[in-house]
Design an enzyme around this catalytic site. Structure first.
Site, PDB file in Angstrom:
ATOM      1  N   ARG A  82      12.824  -3.791  -8.923  1.00 47.44           N
ATOM      2  CA  ARG A  82      11.369  -3.627  -9.045  1.00 47.44           C
ATOM      3  C   ARG A  82      10.955  -3.478 -10.503  1.00 47.44           C
ATOM      4  O   ARG A  82      11.651  -2.845 -11.303  1.00 47.44           O
ATOM      5  CB  ARG A  82      10.897  -2.387  -8.265  1.00 47.44           C
ATOM      6  CG  ARG A  82      11.302  -2.358  -6.801  1.00 47.44           C
ATOM      7  CD  ARG A  82      10.696  -3.484  -5.987  1.00 47.44           C
ATOM      8  NE  ARG A  82       9.247  -3.457  -5.995  1.00 47.44           N
ATOM      9  CZ  ARG A  82       8.504  -2.748  -5.154  1.00 47.44           C
ATOM     10  NH1 ARG A  82       9.074  -2.021  -4.225  1.00 47.44           N
ATOM     11  NH2 ARG A  82       7.196  -2.772  -5.234  1.00 47.44           N
TER      12      ARG A  82
ATOM     13  N   PRO B 139       0.834  -1.209   0.000  1.00 44.98           N
ATOM     14  CA  PRO B 139       0.000   0.000   0.000  1.00 44.98           C
ATOM     15  C   PRO B 139       0.868   1.258   0.000  1.00 44.98           C
ATOM     16  O   PRO B 139       1.887   1.310   0.684  1.00 44.98           O
ATOM     17  CB  PRO B 139      -0.781  -0.122   1.309  1.00 44.98           C
ATOM     18  CG  PRO B 139      -0.748  -1.560   1.654  1.00 44.98           C
ATOM     19  CD  PRO B 139       0.555  -2.078   1.122  1.00 44.98           C
ATOM     20  N   GLU B 140       0.493   2.234  -0.814  1.00 42.99           N
ATOM     21  CA  GLU B 140       1.226   3.492  -0.904  1.00 42.99           C
ATOM     22  C   GLU B 140       0.329   4.608  -0.355  1.00 42.99           C
ATOM     23  O   GLU B 140      -0.730   4.331   0.203  1.00 42.99           O
ATOM     24  CB  GLU B 140       1.632   3.747  -2.367  1.00 42.99           C
ATOM     25  CG  GLU B 140       2.435   2.586  -2.961  1.00 42.99           C
ATOM     26  CD  GLU B 140       2.825   2.796  -4.420  1.00 42.99           C
ATOM     27  OE1 GLU B 140       2.986   3.948  -4.839  1.00 42.99           O
ATOM     28  OE2 GLU B 140       2.971   1.792  -5.138  1.00 42.99           O
TER      29      GLU B 140
ATOM     30  N   ARG C 143       1.261 -11.961   5.089  1.00 38.72           N
ATOM     31  CA  ARG C 143       2.709 -12.165   4.967  1.00 38.72           C
ATOM     32  C   ARG C 143       3.481 -11.863   6.251  1.00 38.72           C
ATOM     33  O   ARG C 143       4.661 -12.195   6.352  1.00 38.72           O
ATOM     34  CB  ARG C 143       3.251 -11.296   3.820  1.00 38.72           C
ATOM     35  CG  ARG C 143       2.573 -11.527   2.465  1.00 38.72           C
ATOM     36  CD  ARG C 143       3.068 -12.776   1.778  1.00 38.72           C
ATOM     37  NE  ARG C 143       4.499 -12.752   1.565  1.00 38.72           N
ATOM     38  CZ  ARG C 143       5.106 -12.188   0.516  1.00 38.72           C
ATOM     39  NH1 ARG C 143       4.391 -11.594  -0.412  1.00 38.72           N
ATOM     40  NH2 ARG C 143       6.409 -12.223   0.405  1.00 38.72           N
TER      41      ARG C 143
ATOM     42  N   LYS D 157       3.599   6.273   4.275  1.00 43.40           N
ATOM     43  CA  LYS D 157       2.808   5.038   4.255  1.00 43.40           C
ATOM     44  C   LYS D 157       2.461   4.572   5.666  1.00 43.40           C
ATOM     45  O   LYS D 157       2.015   3.441   5.849  1.00 43.40           O
ATOM     46  CB  LYS D 157       3.599   3.929   3.548  1.00 43.40           C
ATOM     47  CG  LYS D 157       4.020   4.252   2.123  1.00 43.40           C
ATOM     48  CD  LYS D 157       4.892   3.127   1.566  1.00 43.40           C
ATOM     49  CE  LYS D 157       5.458   3.470   0.206  1.00 43.40           C
ATOM     50  NZ  LYS D 157       6.433   2.446  -0.247  1.00 43.40           N
TER      51      LYS D 157
END
Ligand SMILES: [Zn+2]
Length: 264
Positions: free
Chosen positions: A254, A3-4, A109, A55
């Protein structure tokens, strides 16, 4: 994906509606390795406000206590106005029983964390929706490094809140190649990039963020920016600006998506 800013801001907005003003009656820590919060820190406290920096979510409690939370890869804050059922708790790592309903921190996770205090916020760089996010400060940040501009945008100690998705999208909108060394950006490119970042973040906020695998809003519904991607995950698709093919490369480990023809 993580999530950003738009996802965490959306979570903040929902939590403000759902939990601010409620009191914590009970607290259960189901992952002591990542959740550095004890019953003593929170039980009996009232939730006064929810804020966000980069974040990171900030839960402001009565008694001058702040909790900070980072969702990392797969963290979720869900609010249940009803009693919890077993299926709600498969990935629960922390459960706040409120005077009405439950706030549950889920994390498949298990990289996400909750802590007491502000320590992590102090490490963050400039917040995009602040006055400090101006040409002068961006010039200062970019001129110090020849690292690719995309990696600088994602460096939370420099600029807080931008991750892989919105770095890709903003650089496309600004017509800047993600590999371009940060110190090679001209003043007009920096101006374009600043405006593009704000535009993309606002657009993503309007669609309440991007739901790919894990991100859910606190009411368990999805965001919709994934339906609006310009270049992200659009390998070999037509560039929405010039019609040539979008290319994928790996930058700093990335996935990076850009149009080699109109991003210079
Ligand atoms: Zn193009």
């Amino acid at each position: 994906m993580m999530p950003e800013l738009p996802e965490v801001e959306t979570i903040k907005n929902y939590l403000k509606r759902f939990v601010v003003g409620k009191r914590i009656l009970n607290f259960e820590n189901l992952n002591k390795k990542q959740i550095k919060v004890s019953e003593n820190d929170v039980v009996g406290k009232k939730i006064l406000d929810i804020e966000r920096m980069g974040k990171i979510l900030i839960i402001k409690l009565s008694g001058n206590k702040n909790l900070t939370a980072h969702l990392k890869m797969s963290g979720q804050f869900l609010y249940f106005p009803r009693n919890l059922e077993k299926r709600d708790l498969k990935y629960a790592r922390a459960i706040f029983k409120l005077n009405k309903g439950y706030l549950v921190f889920n994390d498949v996770r298990k990289f996400g964390w909750l802590r007491v205090g502000n320590e992590e916020i102090q490490k963050l760089g400039i917040e995009p929706f602040s006055k400090k996010f101006n040409i002068k400060n961006l010039e200062e940040i970019f001129k110090q490094t020849k690292r690719p501009i995309k990696l600088v945008l994602m460096d939370q100690r420099k600029i807080a809140g931008i991750g892989n998705i919105y770095a890709n999208e903003a650089l496309f909108l600004a017509k800047i190649n993600p590999q371009k060394p940060a110190n090679k950006l001209t003043k007009s490119e920096i101006k374009r990039l600043k405006n593009s970042i704000i535009k993309i973040l606002k657009r993503a906020l309007k669609y309440e963020g991007t739901s790919s695998r894990f991100y859910l809003k606190p009411d368990q519904t999805k965001g919709h920016y994934q339906e609006k991607f310009l270049v992200y995950q659009k390998t070999s698709k037509d560039c929405p600006r010039c019609g040539k093919k979008i290319k994928k490369i790996i930058l700093g480990g990335r996935s990076t998506f850009y149009c080699p023809f109109c991003q210079k």
